[in-house]
Write an enzyme that holds these catalytic residues in place. Structure first.
Site, short mmCIF file in Angstrom:
data_model
loop_
_atom_site.label_atom_id
_atom_site.label_comp_id
_atom_site.label_asym_id
_atom_site.label_seq_id
_atom_site.Cartn_x
_atom_site.Cartn_y
_atom_site.Cartn_z
N ASP A 24 0.83 -1.21 0.00
CA ASP A 24 0.00 0.00 0.00
C ASP A 24 0.86 1.26 0.00
O ASP A 24 2.03 1.22 0.38
CB ASP A 24 -0.91 -0.04 1.24
CG ASP A 24 -2.09 0.92 1.12
OD1 ASP A 24 -2.44 1.31 -0.02
OD2 ASP A 24 -2.65 1.29 2.16
N ASN A 72 -10.70 -2.51 -5.66
CA ASN A 72 -9.93 -1.54 -6.45
C ASN A 72 -10.56 -1.26 -7.82
O ASN A 72 -10.23 -0.25 -8.46
CB ASN A 72 -8.48 -1.99 -6.62
CG ASN A 72 -7.65 -1.90 -5.35
OD1 ASN A 72 -6.69 -2.65 -5.15
ND2 ASN A 72 -7.99 -0.97 -4.46
C1 IPE Z 1 -5.31 -2.76 -0.31
O1 IPE Z 1 -5.01 -1.41 -0.45
C2 IPE Z 1 -5.28 -3.44 -1.64
C3 IPE Z 1 -3.95 -3.60 -2.24
C4 IPE Z 1 -2.82 -3.28 -1.68
C5 IPE Z 1 -3.94 -4.20 -3.55
P1 IPE Z 1 -6.16 -0.32 -0.60
O2 IPE Z 1 -5.48 1.00 -0.71
O3 IPE Z 1 -7.08 -0.69 -1.70
O4 IPE Z 1 -6.93 -0.47 0.77
P2 IPE Z 1 -7.80 0.58 1.57
O5 IPE Z 1 -8.77 1.18 0.60
O6 IPE Z 1 -6.86 1.60 2.11
O7 IPE Z 1 -8.45 -0.21 2.66
C1 IPE Z 2 -1.53 0.39 -3.36
O1 IPE Z 2 -1.34 1.74 -3.35
C2 IPE Z 2 -1.72 -0.17 -4.75
C3 IPE Z 2 -3.08 -0.61 -5.05
C4 IPE Z 2 -4.05 -0.65 -4.18
C5 IPE Z 2 -3.34 -1.05 -6.40
P1 IPE Z 2 -2.55 2.76 -3.31
O2 IPE Z 2 -2.92 3.13 -4.72
O3 IPE Z 2 -3.67 2.24 -2.51
O4 IPE Z 2 -1.88 4.00 -2.60
P2 IPE Z 2 -2.55 4.94 -1.51
O5 IPE Z 2 -3.01 4.05 -0.40
O6 IPE Z 2 -3.68 5.66 -2.18
O7 IPE Z 2 -1.44 5.83 -1.09
MG MG Z 3 -4.13 2.36 -0.55
#
Ligand code: IPE
Ligand code: IPE
Ligand code: MG
Length: 263
Positions: A24, A72
């Site tokens: 993340d 996502n």
């Molecule tokens: C979790 O991260 C999913 C992945 C790392 C693929 P998200 O960014 O989607 O999770 P939330 O929305 O913060 O819970």
């Molecule tokens: C994790 O990074 C990657 C995916 C969930 C695909 P994020 O895109 O969730 O990054 P933040 O949490 O918005 O910083």
């Molecule tokens: Mg995230």
């Protein structure tokens, strides 16, 4: 390619056999630098490469990376398109690294929801790496744990209705048998980058007794030293699995099945 194993002494305990990572913070990493969110995803590829290679070298048996959750898909279509393109390019470009490190790729999730070109590259990589004897790399894509459990329950119900399964025989192992990957043992260590203290629908069934480790480091910055920190923290954990530690048992009598300490 170097195949030396890092000694257990490096962490004061064994390396976890199965590591799962919620990768993340790509978006935040990019935004903090005045970049576009998608550039954070692009930068995260280097972390995937390094963590995969180092885990393989250290003797980790399975590494599960949460790359794209079923939730996502709710993101803006531009970001989703970019991620799917990145997945396709990653599969193509990183094949050589996977082969060089004897890594076997297996993907889990609702894979039929992925765009055809990405799915094709992914299947090619799975086929090419199928017989590699080293670490298993599991990529969780279009993955949601509640969906996985729901899918499993539906299949179990169908078997019961057909008369192929007695409902009285349903136990933990029955449920496990219908999950996406019934074979790989549960994760020992779950790492989440970028500081959020939540699970985000990841491996809910499988993480029952996993050790959790959260770091504030965003995924594009996560490298070998951060991985070693996580492994060191893991090595200090006392895993009891609901039982008691050997020393508290006066030499291990009455020790619960599966109870083990990492140290
Ligand atoms: C979790 O991260 C999913 C992945 C790392 C693929 P998200 O960014 O989607 O999770 P939330 O929305 O913060 O819970
Ligand atoms: C994790 O990074 C990657 C995916 C969930 C695909 P994020 O895109 O969730 O990054 P933040 O949490 O918005 O910083
Ligand atoms: Mg995230």
């Amino acid at each position: 390619m170097a195949k030396e194993q890092v000694s257990h002494r490096s962490f004061g305990g064994p390396v976890p056999e199965h590591v799962a990572i919620i990768m993340d913070g790509n978006g935040r990493w990019a935004e903090e630098r005045g970049m576009l969110r998608v550039q954070g995803h692009g930068a995260g590829v280097a972390s995937v490469r390094e963590v995969t290679t180092e885990c393989a070298r250290m003797g980790v048996k399975s590494l599960t990376l949460y790359a794209f959750s079923i939730e996502n898909w709710k993101r803006p279509s531009r970001e989703v398109r970019y991620l799917m393109r990145l997945l396709r390019i990653f599969m193509h470009r990183e094949r050589r690294t996977l082969m060089d490190n004897d890594v076997r790729l297996h993907c889990i999730g609702r894979l039929d929801e992925l765009p055809a070109p990405a799915l094709l590259e992914l299947r090619r990589t799975e086929a090419m790496t199928r017989d590699n004897p080293g670490m298993l790399l599991r990529l969780a894509l279009s993955y949601g744990s509640r969906t996985e459990i729901g899918d499993a329950v539906r299949k179990i119900a169908l078997e019961a209705v057909r008369g192929d399964l007695d409902p009285n025989d349903i136990d933990e192992e029955t449920i496990r048998a219908y999950l996406y990957d019934p074979v790989t043992p549960d994760p020992d260590l779950i790492i989440r980058t970028a500081g959020e203290m939540r699970i985000s629908n990841f491996l809910l069934w499988q993480m029952s007794y996993a050790e959790l480790y959260v770091t504030d480091v965003c995924w594009p910055e996560f490298r070998l030293p951060h991985l070693l920190e996580a492994f060191s923290a893991y090595a200090k954990r006392k895993r009891k699995f609901g039982g008691l530690l050997d020393e508290a048992q006066g030499g291990g009598e009455g020790r619960a099945a599966g109870s083990r300490s990492t140290a």
